[in-house]
Design a protein around this motif. Structure first.
Motif, PDB file in Angstrom:
ATOM      1  N   ARG A   1       0.833  -1.212   0.000  1.00  0.00           N
ATOM      2  CA  ARG A   1       0.000   0.000   0.000  1.00  0.00           C
ATOM      3  C   ARG A   1       0.862   1.255   0.000  1.00  0.00           C
ATOM      4  N   LEU A   2       1.863   1.308   0.881  1.00  0.00           N
ATOM      5  CA  LEU A   2       2.684   2.505   0.991  1.00  0.00           C
ATOM      6  C   LEU A   2       3.574   2.678  -0.239  1.00  0.00           C
ATOM      7  N   THR A   3       4.076   1.578  -0.781  1.00  0.00           N
ATOM      8  CA  THR A   3       4.889   1.654  -1.995  1.00  0.00           C
ATOM      9  C   THR A   3       4.063   2.197  -3.152  1.00  0.00           C
ATOM     10  N   SER A   4       2.847   1.707  -3.301  1.00  0.00           N
ATOM     11  CA  SER A   4       1.961   2.191  -4.358  1.00  0.00           C
ATOM     12  C   SER A   4       1.695   3.686  -4.198  1.00  0.00           C
TER      13      SER A   4
ATOM     14  N   SER B   1       4.743  25.541  -0.266  1.00  0.00           N
ATOM     15  CA  SER B   1       4.716  24.254   0.410  1.00  0.00           C
ATOM     16  C   SER B   1       3.315  23.667   0.451  1.00  0.00           C
ATOM     17  N   LEU B   2       3.239  22.343   0.265  1.00  0.00           N
ATOM     18  CA  LEU B   2       2.010  21.565   0.420  1.00  0.00           C
ATOM     19  C   LEU B   2       2.301  20.473   1.432  1.00  0.00           C
ATOM     20  N   LEU B   3       1.488  20.373   2.477  1.00  0.00           N
ATOM     21  CA  LEU B   3       1.663  19.343   3.502  1.00  0.00           C
ATOM     22  C   LEU B   3       0.473  18.387   3.491  1.00  0.00           C
ATOM     23  N   PHE B   4       0.775  17.089   3.504  1.00  0.00           N
ATOM     24  CA  PHE B   4      -0.273  16.070   3.589  1.00  0.00           C
ATOM     25  C   PHE B   4       0.280  14.860   4.321  1.00  0.00           C
ATOM     26  N   ARG B   5      -0.598  13.947   4.672  1.00  0.00           N
ATOM     27  CA  ARG B   5      -0.183  12.720   5.341  1.00  0.00           C
ATOM     28  C   ARG B   5      -0.282  11.545   4.373  1.00  0.00           C
ATOM     29  N   ASP B   6       0.695  10.644   4.458  1.00  0.00           N
ATOM     30  CA  ASP B   6       0.644   9.423   3.656  1.00  0.00           C
ATOM     31  C   ASP B   6      -0.336   8.453   4.320  1.00  0.00           C
ATOM     32  N   PRO B   7      -0.606   7.292   3.726  1.00  0.00           N
ATOM     33  CA  PRO B   7      -1.585   6.365   4.308  1.00  0.00           C
ATOM     34  C   PRO B   7      -1.257   5.887   5.725  1.00  0.00           C
ATOM     35  N   ASP B   8       0.008   5.962   6.145  1.00  0.00           N
ATOM     36  CA  ASP B   8       0.388   5.583   7.509  1.00  0.00           C
ATOM     37  C   ASP B   8       0.372   6.768   8.466  1.00  0.00           C
ATOM     38  N   GLY B   9       0.063   7.961   7.980  1.00  0.00           N
ATOM     39  CA  GLY B   9       0.009   9.144   8.833  1.00  0.00           C
ATOM     40  C   GLY B   9       1.299   9.944   8.877  1.00  0.00           C
ATOM     41  N   ASN B  10       2.309   9.555   8.103  1.00  0.00           N
ATOM     42  CA  ASN B  10       3.556  10.314   8.061  1.00  0.00           C
ATOM     43  C   ASN B  10       3.340  11.624   7.311  1.00  0.00           C
ATOM     44  N   LEU B  11       3.928  12.689   7.798  1.00  0.00           N
ATOM     45  CA  LEU B  11       3.779  14.002   7.192  1.00  0.00           C
ATOM     46  C   LEU B  11       4.717  14.140   5.996  1.00  0.00           C
ATOM     47  N   VAL B  12       4.167  14.622   4.866  1.00  0.00           N
ATOM     48  CA  VAL B  12       4.917  14.805   3.638  1.00  0.00           C
ATOM     49  C   VAL B  12       4.793  16.261   3.208  1.00  0.00           C
ATOM     50  N   ASN B  13       5.919  16.857   2.809  1.00  0.00           N
ATOM     51  CA  ASN B  13       5.956  18.228   2.332  1.00  0.00           C
ATOM     52  C   ASN B  13       6.485  18.235   0.902  1.00  0.00           C
TER      53      ASN B  13
END
Length: 132
Positions: free
Chosen positions: A15-18, A105-117
């Motif tokens: 899931r996370l790789t996809s 900057s755009l901030l979002f969370r990946d499917p595991d909840g990790n923050l991505v910028n």
């Protein structure tokens, strides 16, 4: 010393790789079922299953428990990436915003909840900091 890799430990490598294949546009290499990596630039983003942690030390990393690290990706156009990724993003933390230090900057969370910028320098000063 040189930073070469950041690894996310997850309960669902596929899931996370996809997700990151869609975000980065890169295809991950999969040397093992429990491991994937994205090589691009000076550092690699790796994704490992929780079971790989048994090879290190039990409990050293716990999937889906991070609220302190931000994975940051340099992009050409933050707004274009936001439009492309918006349907994929379950949690948008901050829509594209120009920060006081000159990065958009755009901030979002990946499917595991990790923050991505996803960010792009907008000012000469921000571009100069990045060039260092």
């Amino acid at each position: 010393m040189q930073l070469t890799s950041v690894r996310i430990i997850t309960g669902d490598v596929d899931r996370l790789t996809s997700f990151y294949e869609q975000v980065t546009g890169l295809v991950a290499s999969r040397p093992a079922k429990q491991f994937a990596e994205f090589a691009g630039g000076p550092a690699t983003l790796a994704i490992g299953s929780a079971e790989t942690m048994a090879l290190f030390s039990a409990g050293a990393a716990v999937p889906e428990s991070n609220r302190t690290v931000i994975l940051e990706f340099l992009v050409e156009d933050v707004d274009r990436e936001f439009a492309r990724l918006r349907p994929l993003l379950a949690e948008i933390v901050q829509e594209p915003t120009t920060m006081p230090w000159g990065n958009r900057s755009l901030l979002f969370r990946d499917p595991d909840g990790n923050l991505v910028n996803l960010f792009a320098p907008q000012t000469e000063e921000a571009r100069a900091r990045l060039a260092r």
